[in-house]
Design an enzyme around this catalytic site. Structure first.
Site, mmCIF file in Angstrom:
data_model
loop_
_atom_site.group_PDB
_atom_site.id
_atom_site.type_symbol
_atom_site.label_atom_id
_atom_site.label_comp_id
_atom_site.label_asym_id
_atom_site.label_seq_id
_atom_site.Cartn_x
_atom_site.Cartn_y
_atom_site.Cartn_z
ATOM 1 N N GLY A 168 0.808 -1.253 -0.042
ATOM 2 C CA GLY A 168 0.201 -0.095 -0.107
ATOM 3 C C GLY A 168 0.768 1.306 -0.269
ATOM 4 O O GLY A 168 1.851 1.486 0.677
ATOM 5 N N SER B 169 6.585 -2.445 12.817
ATOM 6 C CA SER B 169 7.973 -2.143 12.918
ATOM 7 C C SER B 169 8.725 -3.383 12.437
ATOM 8 O O SER B 169 8.166 -4.228 12.079
ATOM 9 C CB SER B 169 8.105 -2.159 14.545
ATOM 10 O OG SER B 169 7.660 -3.354 15.097
ATOM 11 N N ASP C 134 2.733 -0.293 16.250
ATOM 12 C CA ASP C 134 4.224 -0.007 16.418
ATOM 13 C C ASP C 134 4.863 1.098 15.702
ATOM 14 O O ASP C 134 5.926 1.587 16.025
ATOM 15 C CB ASP C 134 5.096 -1.276 16.135
ATOM 16 C CG ASP C 134 4.961 -2.338 16.865
ATOM 17 O OD1 ASP C 134 4.310 -2.326 17.927
ATOM 18 O OD2 ASP C 134 5.845 -3.327 16.897
ATOM 19 N N HIS D 255 -9.176 -19.784 47.303
ATOM 20 C CA HIS D 255 -7.846 -20.417 47.897
ATOM 21 C C HIS D 255 -8.024 -21.943 47.580
ATOM 22 O O HIS D 255 -9.070 -22.546 47.505
ATOM 23 C CB HIS D 255 -8.247 -20.538 49.433
ATOM 24 C CG HIS D 255 -7.234 -21.203 50.245
ATOM 25 N ND1 HIS D 255 -6.044 -20.713 50.342
ATOM 26 C CD2 HIS D 255 -7.330 -22.408 51.048
ATOM 27 C CE1 HIS D 255 -5.182 -21.740 51.032
ATOM 28 N NE2 HIS D 255 -5.810 -22.520 51.468
HETATM 29 P P1 FAD Z 1 2.580 -5.518 12.630
HETATM 30 O O1 FAD Z 1 1.922 -6.744 13.565
HETATM 31 O O2 FAD Z 1 4.139 -5.307 12.515
HETATM 32 O O3 FAD Z 1 1.936 -5.643 11.439
HETATM 33 C C1 FAD Z 1 2.290 -4.782 10.223
HETATM 34 C C2 FAD Z 1 1.586 -5.364 9.093
HETATM 35 O O4 FAD Z 1 1.697 -4.387 8.146
HETATM 36 C C3 FAD Z 1 2.606 -6.352 8.588
HETATM 37 O O5 FAD Z 1 2.030 -7.609 8.370
HETATM 38 C C4 FAD Z 1 3.487 -5.954 7.239
HETATM 39 O O6 FAD Z 1 3.556 -6.745 6.388
HETATM 40 C C5 FAD Z 1 2.145 -4.903 6.967
HETATM 41 N N1 FAD Z 1 2.686 -3.770 5.887
HETATM 42 C C6 FAD Z 1 3.950 -2.718 6.404
HETATM 43 N N2 FAD Z 1 3.914 -1.840 5.316
HETATM 44 C C7 FAD Z 1 2.934 -2.169 4.386
HETATM 45 C C8 FAD Z 1 2.539 -1.710 3.209
HETATM 46 N N3 FAD Z 1 3.199 -0.740 2.642
HETATM 47 N N4 FAD Z 1 1.484 -2.179 2.529
HETATM 48 C C9 FAD Z 1 0.909 -3.336 2.971
HETATM 49 N N5 FAD Z 1 1.184 -3.866 4.134
HETATM 50 C C10 FAD Z 1 2.368 -3.491 4.777
HETATM 51 N N6 FAD Z 1 3.824 -8.191 21.730
HETATM 52 C C11 FAD Z 1 3.017 -8.551 22.614
HETATM 53 O O7 FAD Z 1 2.279 -7.834 23.128
HETATM 54 N N7 FAD Z 1 3.188 -9.862 23.322
HETATM 55 C C12 FAD Z 1 4.317 -10.491 22.779
HETATM 56 O O8 FAD Z 1 4.371 -11.679 23.427
HETATM 57 C C13 FAD Z 1 4.955 -10.406 21.824
HETATM 58 N N8 FAD Z 1 6.036 -11.110 21.430
HETATM 59 C C14 FAD Z 1 6.823 -10.804 20.339
HETATM 60 C C15 FAD Z 1 7.753 -11.545 19.890
HETATM 61 C C16 FAD Z 1 8.639 -11.219 18.902
HETATM 62 C C17 FAD Z 1 9.749 -12.045 18.492
HETATM 63 C C18 FAD Z 1 8.433 -9.987 18.357
HETATM 64 C C19 FAD Z 1 9.123 -9.496 17.117
HETATM 65 C C20 FAD Z 1 7.440 -9.102 18.609
HETATM 66 C C21 FAD Z 1 6.618 -9.524 19.746
HETATM 67 N N9 FAD Z 1 5.637 -8.752 20.221
HETATM 68 C C22 FAD Z 1 4.834 -8.912 21.359
HETATM 69 C C23 FAD Z 1 5.508 -7.216 19.557
HETATM 70 C C24 FAD Z 1 4.514 -7.396 18.643
HETATM 71 O O9 FAD Z 1 4.539 -8.379 17.549
HETATM 72 C C25 FAD Z 1 4.028 -5.988 18.025
HETATM 73 O O10 FAD Z 1 3.909 -5.037 18.902
HETATM 74 C C26 FAD Z 1 2.717 -5.999 17.222
HETATM 75 O O11 FAD Z 1 2.829 -6.727 16.202
HETATM 76 C C27 FAD Z 1 2.632 -4.546 16.564
HETATM 77 O O12 FAD Z 1 1.049 -4.644 15.675
HETATM 78 P P2 FAD Z 1 1.189 -3.825 14.658
HETATM 79 O O13 FAD Z 1 -0.346 -3.985 14.024
HETATM 80 O O14 FAD Z 1 1.297 -2.553 14.832
HETATM 81 O O15 FAD Z 1 2.061 -4.289 13.319
#
Ligand code: FAD
Ligand code: NAI
Length: 466
Positions: free
Chosen positions: A115, A145, A313, A445
């Site tokens: 996008g 992120s 993120d 408990h």
């Molecule tokens: P994301 O989940 O990063 O999703 C973003 C999406 O946007 C992706 O699918 C990407 O492909 C898509 N995208 C990006 N740019 C474009 C574009 N231009 N066009 C179309 N699509 C696009 N958090 C917790 O709360 N609990 C946990 O236990 C936890 N464990 C984790 C373990 C690991 C190893 C990691 C790396 C992270 C963990 N996190 C955890 C953090 C958590 O994954 C993130 O905070 C969360 O995924 C953020 O959600 P989001 O929707 O902001 O982005």
């Protein structure tokens, strides 16, 4: 006429939850996703796969070390790593399918491709060399992120890995060197340590888990060291020599001084994550970023361009899936004309190790720095009946309450199941409750949650079992 009321870019926990809520509120919604599967970092290479491996490796460890003392005699467990990875993949697939189902159920169009924002009301979606322009009233950026990289150290995802590679190693490394004693380093370090790796963690600061309550972090470090983790605090990795059969990492004191070399089979770089905005066309569209590359938003998630919002993120705040989800709900409600809101003072954080670490609200360090007068109530799991019979007595509950009003300002737990236990504190704090409220609430408990009630009693110096 716009084709959609809302287009959400990204289908992580922020994006897909926002889309569902918007659909519930009567909007015609599309999501754009460039990855082959829905669910973002969390479902594909984050929360879910890491928790599957944490669970499986914990069972492996328990079978080898804890069953015998309970009179359950089994022969030494053997590791079948491909099957464990298959178990992880089944968990990922199940959750990804769940998101696909939610999109269908809520009549949300899934536009596969990358996008790009062309300005208010226009998103270009490109895939396989073709592109289409979609008209929409509102746009939500939920692009999440990416891993933060260390200058001069190239991640190849086989020997020098990020969390993504560390979730898919094809054998247990003899020696795993982890850069960064944050959440990823300690969770994935636990996985591979339980499966047999020697683990050394190099951390820039003089403590582990920055941001968590200091007393909890100290006890956690001691417990991890007892389990076999080695820590090098106040140190940084400045280079990794990949020319030999084993990797040779150069470690320097953070404050400067003589360097040393540590050998390792695998190096995991886990020094944080950075907002992901590549290819979104933000500069051309006029969407402003802050000085850390995050999409800048006002208190209502609105960016500098009319009709364009951002969550998760990619904006400021803790990089947590549940924070992204709550922002997704709030922004959908705001776009629908309602009063969507996120209470950033009550966002729980959990480290899913053994024992778990959980926290909500202010730490003791934050209260000291803000000059707030507080009282502390603590209760150890060694004095909790259920923990005693299960012989899982590591850790304690710590409650911080306002010295004048008794209002609970922060709760910090280290111990088994701490991640499940924290939510009664979150609900209490959401309602502005006091330690007295918690102490007078009947707790079943024998449960580990009784330790929370006792810690609340301890705020008033009247714990019963201590
Ligand atoms: P994301 O989940 O990063 O999703 C973003 C999406 O946007 C992706 O699918 C990407 O492909 C898509 N995208 C990006 N740019 C474009 C574009 N231009 N066009 C179309 N699509 C696009 N958090 C917790 O709360 N609990 C946990 O236990 C936890 N464990 C984790 C373990 C690991 C190893 C990691 C790396 C992270 C963990 N996190 C955890 C953090 C958590 O994954 C993130 O905070 C969360 O995924 C953020 O959600 P989001 O929707 O902001 O982005
Ligand atoms: P983090 O921010 O939790 O920890 C990074 C650590 O690396 C910090 O302790 C930092 O001081 C240290 N560091 C930074 N540069 C360094 C250097 N050059 N040398 C040595 N140490 C250095 O980041 P992490 O662990 O990578 O996780 C990223 C994000 O993912 C976090 O924001 C976290 O919220 C999220 N996450 C959440 C989980 C959960 O909720 N259970 C699990 C895993 C990740």
């Amino acid at each position: 006429m716009a084709t959609y009321d809302l287009v959400v870019i990204g289908t992580g926990p922020g994006g897909y939850v926002c889309a569902v809520r918007a659909s519930q509120l009567g909007m015609k919604v599309a999501v754009v996703e460039k990855n082959a599967t829905l669910g973002g970092t969390c479902l594909n290479v984050g929360c879910m796969p890491s928790k599957a491996l944490l669970h499986a490796s914990e069972m492996f460890e328990e079978a080898g070390h804890s069953f015998a003392k309970m009179g359950v005699s089994v022969s030494a467990p053997k590791l079948d790593l491909p099957s464990m990875m298959n178990f992880k993949q089944q968990g990922i697939d199940g959750n990804v399918k769940g998101v696909e189902f939610l999109m269908k159920k809520n009549k949300i169009d899934v536009l596969k491709g990358s996008g790009k924002i062309l300005g208010t009301g226009k998103v270009e979606v490109s895939a396989d060399g073709k592109s289409q322009i979609v008209d929409t009233k509102s746009i939500v950026i939920a692009t999440g992120s990416d891993i933060a990289r260390l200058k001069g150290i190239e991640i190849d995802e086989t020997r020098i890995v990020s969390s993504t590679g560390a979730l898919s190693l094809d054998k247990v490394p003899g020696k795993l060197l982890i850069v960064g004693a944050g959440v990823i380093g300690l969770e994935l370090g636990s996985v591979w340590h339980r499966l047999g790796a020697e683990v050394v963690v190099v951390e820039f600061l003089d403590r582990i888990l920055p941001g968590m309550d200091g007393e909890i972090a100290k006890q956690f470090q001691r417990i991890l060291e007892k389990q076999g983790f080695a820590f090098k605090l106040g140190a940084k990795v400045t280079g990794v020599d990949t020319s030999g059969k084993t990797l040779k990492a150069t470690i320097e004191p953070a404050a400067g001084g003589a360097a040393e070399t540590l050998e390792a089979d695998v190096v995991l770089v886990a020094i944080g994550r950075v907002p992901y905005t590549d290819g979104l066309g933000l500069k051309e569209a006029g969407v402003a970023l802050d000085n850390r590359g995050r999409v800048q938003i006002d208190p209502h998630f609105a960016t500098s361009v009319k009709g364009v919002y951002a969550i998760g993120d990619v904006v400021a705040g803790p990089m947590l899936a549940h924070k992204a989800e709550d922002e997704g709900v709030a922004v959908a409600e705001i776009i629908a004309g309602q009063a969507g809101h996120v209470n950033y003072d009550v966002i729980p954080g959990v480290v899913y190790t053994t024992p778990e670490v959980s926290s909500v609200g202010k730490t003791e360090e934050e209260l000291k720095q803000a000059g707030v007068a507080y009282t502390v109530g603590k209760f150890p799991f060694t004095a909790n009946g259920r923990s005693k019979v299960n012989q899982t007595t590591d850790g304690f509950v710590k409650i911080l309450a306002d010295a004048k009003t008794d209002r609970v300002l922060g709760v910090h737990i280290i111990g088994r199941e701490a991640g499940e236990m924290i939510h009664e504190a979150a609900v209490l704090m959401e309602f502005g409750g006091s330690a007295e409220d918690l102490a007078r609430t009947c707790h079943a408990h024998p449960t580990r949650s009784e330790a929370i009630k006792e810690a609340a009693l301890a705020v008033g110096k009247r714990a019963i079992h201590m």
